[in-house]
Design an enzyme around this catalytic site. Sequence first.
Site, PDB file in Angstrom:
ATOM      1  N   CYS A  26       0.832  -1.214   0.000  1.00 20.13           N
ATOM      2  CA  CYS A  26       0.000   0.000   0.000  1.00 20.13           C
ATOM      3  C   CYS A  26       0.861   1.257   0.000  1.00 20.13           C
ATOM      4  O   CYS A  26       1.419   1.631   1.037  1.00 20.13           O
ATOM      5  CB  CYS A  26      -0.920  -0.017   1.218  1.00 20.13           C
ATOM      6  SG  CYS A  26      -1.872   1.503   1.398  1.00 20.13           S
TER       7      CYS A  26
ATOM      8  N   CYS B 184      -0.370   4.060   2.294  1.00 25.50           N
ATOM      9  CA  CYS B 184      -0.131   3.816   3.728  1.00 25.50           C
ATOM     10  C   CYS B 184       1.349   4.010   4.085  1.00 25.50           C
ATOM     11  O   CYS B 184       1.667   4.586   5.123  1.00 25.50           O
ATOM     12  CB  CYS B 184      -0.506   2.388   4.121  1.00 25.50           C
ATOM     13  SG  CYS B 184      -1.996   1.760   3.380  1.00 25.50           S
ATOM     14  N   ASP B 185       2.242   3.502   3.247  1.00 30.56           N
ATOM     15  CA  ASP B 185       3.647   3.375   3.659  1.00 30.56           C
ATOM     16  C   ASP B 185       4.624   4.262   2.893  1.00 30.56           C
ATOM     17  O   ASP B 185       5.817   4.270   3.221  1.00 30.56           O
ATOM     18  CB  ASP B 185       4.100   1.908   3.475  1.00 30.56           C
ATOM     19  CG  ASP B 185       3.289   0.946   4.326  1.00 30.56           C
ATOM     20  OD1 ASP B 185       2.795   1.384   5.385  1.00 30.56           O
ATOM     21  OD2 ASP B 185       3.137  -0.218   3.934  1.00 30.56           O
TER      22      ASP B 185
END
Length: 311
Positions: free
Chosen positions: A137, A140-141
């Site tokens: 992701c 997200c990261d």
Amino acid sequence: MMEFVEHRQVMVLGGGPAGFTAALYTARADLKPLLVTGMTLYGQASQTHLIENFPGFPKGVGGTELGQLIEEQARHFGAEVVFDVVTSVNLEQRPFEVCLSSGKYTADCLIICMGADSRRLDVPGEREFTGKGVSFCATCDGWFFKDKDIHIVGGGDSALEEALFLTRFARSVTIIHRRDALRAGAILENRARNNPKVKFLWNAVVKEILGSEKIEELLVEDTVTGEQKRISTEGVFVSIGHNPNTTLFEGQLKITPAGTLDVDRQLQTSVEGVFAAGEIADPYFKQVVTSAGMGAAAAISATKYLENLEK
Ligand code: NAP
């Protein structure tokens, strides 16, 4: 024994764009739906930084923001939302039985919108280095990869969209694709080709992810010559599509060869009164707008089904 909580006319399983739209439509039909969110609130959409092709948002809309807006709209008309996961269902008895972590429900009608999960490469090192350089992701990261030279595997729209997003943080992003032509659409391909931080490694597959404390190298194989080589990396994002989340329904609902729940034109599954919408039932379109549209359609079918039950 699991505690029985209550009976519902309609339960919507899954809280992505399909699920919240189904909840909106069934709420407006005064069916007081209960939506179970699942682990990822707003589904795959929540992992998209900017959705540029959802009608009505000419400047794009954040995936989470869109989810919040549809949820607000559904709640406004009386939908209830529970933050929980479905652990099992029994579709052989009526009313249907739905077990959540918090208790057991029964329902006359179900709309399954449980989406799809990221596909894995299934190579040595992938599991070991997840969270230590391997991610599924970008939204997200991405931030953790500031000024790093990283790789992304895949040649579809998601891989390119994520690669472009990652250029905000990374020093370089190399797209590893198993062929020499992308699956992604022209707009994203042109943007990627014109971005100086994006590079391509064509005809290549990752065979192994290597490192010690964290990821250090990828073993890649040329799909044409079979030649293998190690390349340095500081992170790898895997973006090779998704598998529909059908495990809970195996043996209870018919599943297509593509792995999606088999639905008819009314979006009814192989069990009467059980409908499905979004990526769990869609092997073709897989867009946020088509998922939302399927959610609306399944809710209309569910409403008609319940009306006929009452007659
Ligand atoms: P996708 O379109 O199925 O693409 C998956 C990519 O991963 C393909 O390039 C495929 O290669 C590659 N791949 C699959 N398995 C692999 C493996 N084991 N090893 C290496 N490579 C592998 O999936 P997606 O990109 O997640 O997109 C899903 C759907 O969402 C699509 O319909 C897409 O159009 C849509 N979407 C749209 C947008 C947008 O419109 N902006 C954004 C994101 C997603 P091959 O090409 O060789 O098969």
